[in-house]
Enzyme design. Structure first.
Site, mmCIF file in Angstrom:
data_model
loop_
_atom_site.group_PDB
_atom_site.id
_atom_site.type_symbol
_atom_site.label_atom_id
_atom_site.label_comp_id
_atom_site.label_asym_id
_atom_site.label_seq_id
_atom_site.Cartn_x
_atom_site.Cartn_y
_atom_site.Cartn_z
ATOM 1 N N ASP A 48 0.817 -1.218 0.000
ATOM 2 C CA ASP A 48 0.000 0.000 0.000
ATOM 3 C C ASP A 48 0.855 1.274 0.000
ATOM 4 O O ASP A 48 0.454 2.284 0.564
ATOM 5 C CB ASP A 48 -0.957 0.037 1.200
ATOM 6 C CG ASP A 48 -1.783 -1.222 1.293
ATOM 7 O OD1 ASP A 48 -2.304 -1.640 0.258
ATOM 8 O OD2 ASP A 48 -1.886 -1.784 2.400
ATOM 9 N N GLU A 49 2.012 1.223 -0.624
ATOM 10 C CA GLU A 49 2.892 2.396 -0.647
ATOM 11 C C GLU A 49 2.503 3.385 -1.737
ATOM 12 O O GLU A 49 3.065 4.486 -1.815
ATOM 13 C CB GLU A 49 4.357 1.971 -0.866
ATOM 14 C CG GLU A 49 4.957 1.136 0.247
ATOM 15 C CD GLU A 49 4.767 -0.354 0.012
ATOM 16 O OE1 GLU A 49 4.048 -0.708 -0.929
ATOM 17 O OE2 GLU A 49 5.318 -1.157 0.776
ATOM 18 N N LYS A 92 1.927 2.192 -5.232
ATOM 19 C CA LYS A 92 2.590 1.701 -6.435
ATOM 20 C C LYS A 92 1.840 2.083 -7.707
ATOM 21 O O LYS A 92 2.448 2.360 -8.726
ATOM 22 C CB LYS A 92 2.723 0.176 -6.383
ATOM 23 C CG LYS A 92 3.726 -0.287 -5.355
ATOM 24 C CD LYS A 92 3.810 -1.789 -5.310
ATOM 25 C CE LYS A 92 2.642 -2.422 -4.617
ATOM 26 N NZ LYS A 92 2.740 -2.559 -3.190
ATOM 27 N N ALA A 130 -4.070 -7.790 -3.760
ATOM 28 C CA ALA A 130 -3.425 -6.484 -3.974
ATOM 29 C C ALA A 130 -4.497 -5.423 -4.194
ATOM 30 O O ALA A 130 -5.655 -5.736 -4.440
ATOM 31 C CB ALA A 130 -2.514 -6.549 -5.177
ATOM 32 N N GLY A 131 -4.104 -4.200 -4.090
ATOM 33 C CA GLY A 131 -5.059 -3.130 -4.370
ATOM 34 C C GLY A 131 -4.305 -1.899 -4.826
ATOM 35 O O GLY A 131 -3.524 -1.339 -4.073
ATOM 36 N N HIS A 132 -4.477 -1.541 -6.067
ATOM 37 C CA HIS A 132 -3.863 -0.320 -6.583
ATOM 38 C C HIS A 132 -4.963 0.697 -6.812
ATOM 39 O O HIS A 132 -5.976 0.368 -7.430
ATOM 40 C CB HIS A 132 -3.241 -0.556 -7.962
ATOM 41 C CG HIS A 132 -2.047 -1.441 -7.939
ATOM 42 N ND1 HIS A 132 -1.164 -1.480 -6.911
ATOM 43 C CD2 HIS A 132 -1.583 -2.308 -8.866
ATOM 44 C CE1 HIS A 132 -0.201 -2.346 -7.210
ATOM 45 N NE2 HIS A 132 -0.448 -2.863 -8.375
ATOM 46 N N GLN A 183 1.665 -6.199 -2.925
ATOM 47 C CA GLN A 183 2.078 -6.203 -1.497
ATOM 48 C C GLN A 183 3.420 -5.484 -1.318
ATOM 49 O O GLN A 183 3.644 -4.488 -1.971
ATOM 50 C CB GLN A 183 2.137 -7.639 -0.951
ATOM 51 C CG GLN A 183 0.784 -8.324 -0.848
ATOM 52 C CD GLN A 183 0.347 -8.930 -2.167
ATOM 53 O OE1 GLN A 183 1.102 -9.595 -2.828
ATOM 54 N NE2 GLN A 183 -0.885 -8.704 -2.562
ATOM 55 N N LEU A 241 4.275 12.331 0.618
ATOM 56 C CA LEU A 241 4.985 13.298 1.459
ATOM 57 C C LEU A 241 4.018 14.379 1.971
ATOM 58 O O LEU A 241 4.146 14.866 3.088
ATOM 59 C CB LEU A 241 6.135 13.938 0.657
ATOM 60 C CG LEU A 241 7.042 14.886 1.434
ATOM 61 C CD1 LEU A 241 7.788 14.153 2.545
ATOM 62 C CD2 LEU A 241 8.042 15.580 0.505
ATOM 63 N N ASP A 242 3.027 14.712 1.141
ATOM 64 C CA ASP A 242 2.049 15.751 1.490
ATOM 65 C C ASP A 242 1.279 15.425 2.772
ATOM 66 O O ASP A 242 0.841 16.341 3.479
ATOM 67 C CB ASP A 242 1.058 15.967 0.334
ATOM 68 C CG ASP A 242 0.415 14.664 -0.111
ATOM 69 O OD1 ASP A 242 1.174 13.727 -0.454
ATOM 70 O OD2 ASP A 242 -0.821 14.564 -0.092
#
Ligand code: IMP
Length: 427
Positions: free
Chosen positions: A13-14, A16, A39-41, A223, A331-332
């Site tokens: 969950d970064e 991608k 997975a989840g994009h 993942q 980052l926001d």
């Protein structure tokens, strides 16, 4: 021969999808090499938001061929409903290729995932309940069903019989559930055969030929590194290899072909499911990260556990994946904190430890050692270059880069496609 691997450097969950999407226009093939619809994009294109679980995010880029590699486990009903959902929104999905060697998540694999989790009680893994683990278990036990089996009814029936032989004993005698009928499963699977047929291909050949022709191939991990079955926080992991080596086995491409390995790194840390997480927050900071970062699973809808950035994990991800670059996302989300703690090491049983301990017991005891970095309050979502960022945000990025061991080549400053600062090109 530009072959890039893009993978999660933490617990998944970064963000991608955003990174793949950034490269989308210049990439010829986007390949998923492991995992399934766990997975989840989330990909944002214009004002449209797409949540993809199984399909590679390259499906949204018109010039790109999306590929589901042999290392993926495919739930045909999910795949077909994802395809029709995209078709209804005008997305052309006809270029999709699926490896005939990919394994199928059968209805009984989903059942087994759910009952075993229930049986584990408080020792449960917190799986997504999509049948991922049991399908990989069948693969390793050599009783799995592959996509190509859908095209030979007699073989399919024999294989389903073999798989259900033991499972039905287990379901009825141990879990007190009803036995699953072979005929019913075969019938359901055969029903998918014609619908999937246009996509099934020898993807190993296709990809290696593409690389020989100097096409750009992007391998997209699901993942993240710490959920890897070999290199993650076992047993609280997924049942496949999201790390860089998984791209080779899961797509049939040799390691000498990989030119770049990009780790997606969130500016803080999240995790779904059970397992150790040294920087986890249980206070209002954790609540704020969850709220501002929208930290809710795309696949399961579960709240994600949230915590500060952990440089020990980032260094580990650099090592086990041979990372050449990082893409720092979200980052926001950190805008507005006066000071931002960053975990630089752990304290384990009174000793300072700089690297991820290989012993699981030690990792469970790890307490974060924090360094405080000054925060910023300016809106950074419109920043187009690194120098547009407030000085403290620049210093935060530089500090993370130094601690993590690979250059940060892109920074996400908002969810939209264009809200990204590119520092070094990935191509
Ligand atoms: P499974 O992959 O469904 O077997 O779940 C195993 C572990 O991996 C659980 O902790 C899940 O929450 C976690 N997991 C699986 N997929 C993802 C993902 O895409 N993002 C984050 N965690 C995931």
């Amino acid at each position: 021969m530009p072959a890039l691997v893009l993978l999660g450097a933490q617990w998944g969950d970064e963000g991608k999808g955003k990174a793949t999407d950034l490269l989308g226009g210049s990439v010829d093939y986007v390949v998923r090499y492991q995992g399934g619809n766990n997975a989840g994009h989330t990909v944002v294109v214009g004002d449209q938001k797409y949540a993809l679980h199984l399909l590679p995010s390259g499906i949204l880029s018109p010039g790109c061929t999306p590929v589901i590699g042999n290392g993926v486990v495919v739930d045909p009903s999910v795949l077909l409903s994802e395809l029709s959902g995209l078709n209804e929104r005008g997305v052309d999905t006809s270029k999709l290729l699926i490896s005939g060697n990919a394994h199928i998540i059968t209805p009984y694999n989903v059942t087994v995932d759910k009952v075993t989790e229930r049986f584990l009680g408080k020792r449960k893994i917190g799986t997504t309940g999509r049948g991922i683990g049991p399908t990989y278990a069948d693969k390793i036990n050599r009783v799995g069903i592959r996509v190509q089996d859908l095209y030979d009814e007699s073989i399919l029936t024999q294989k389903v019989e073999a798989a259900l032989d033991v499972k039905n004993q287990m379901l009825t005698k141990l879990y007190n559930r009803r036995a699953i009928a072979v005929g019913q499963v075969v019938e359901e699977l055969l029903d998918y055969a014609d619908k999937l047929a246009p996509y099934v291909a020898d993807t190993v050949l296709v990809l290696n030929e593409a690389l020989e022709q100097d096409k750009v191939v992007l391998f997209e991990g699901g993942q993240g590194t710490l959920l890897d079955i070999d290199h993650g926080t076992y047993p609280f992991v997924t049942s496949s290899n999201p790390t860089a080596g998984g791209a080779c086995t899961g797509a049939g491409v040799g390691p000498t072909k990989i030119s770049r390995v990009i780790g997606i790194l969130k500016a803080y840390t999240t995790r779904v499911g059970a397992g150790p997480f040294p920087t986890e927050l249980f206070d209002e900071d954790g609540e704020a990260l969850r709220r501002i970062g929208g930290e809710r699973g795309v696949t399961t809808g579960r709240d994600r556990r949230c915590g500060w950035f952990d440089a020990v994990i980032a260094r580990y991800a650099t090592r086990v994946n041979g990372l050449t670059d990082f893409f720092l996302t979200k980052l926001d989300v950190l805008t507005g904190w006066e000071q931002i703690p960053v975990c630089v090491a752990y304290e384990i049983d009174g000793k300072r430890v700089e690297e991820l301990p290989y012993s699981q017991t030690d990792f469970h005891h790890a307490k974060p050692v924090y360094e405080m970095l000054p925060g910023w309050s300016e809106d950074i979502s419109k920043a187009k270059s690194f120098s547009d960022l407030p000085k403290n945000a620049q210093a935060y990025v530089k500090a993370l880069e130094e601690m993590s061991g690979a250059p940060i080549s892109a920074i996400g400053v908002g969810p939209g496609r264009t809200e990204t600062i590119e520092i070094n090109s990935f191509l």
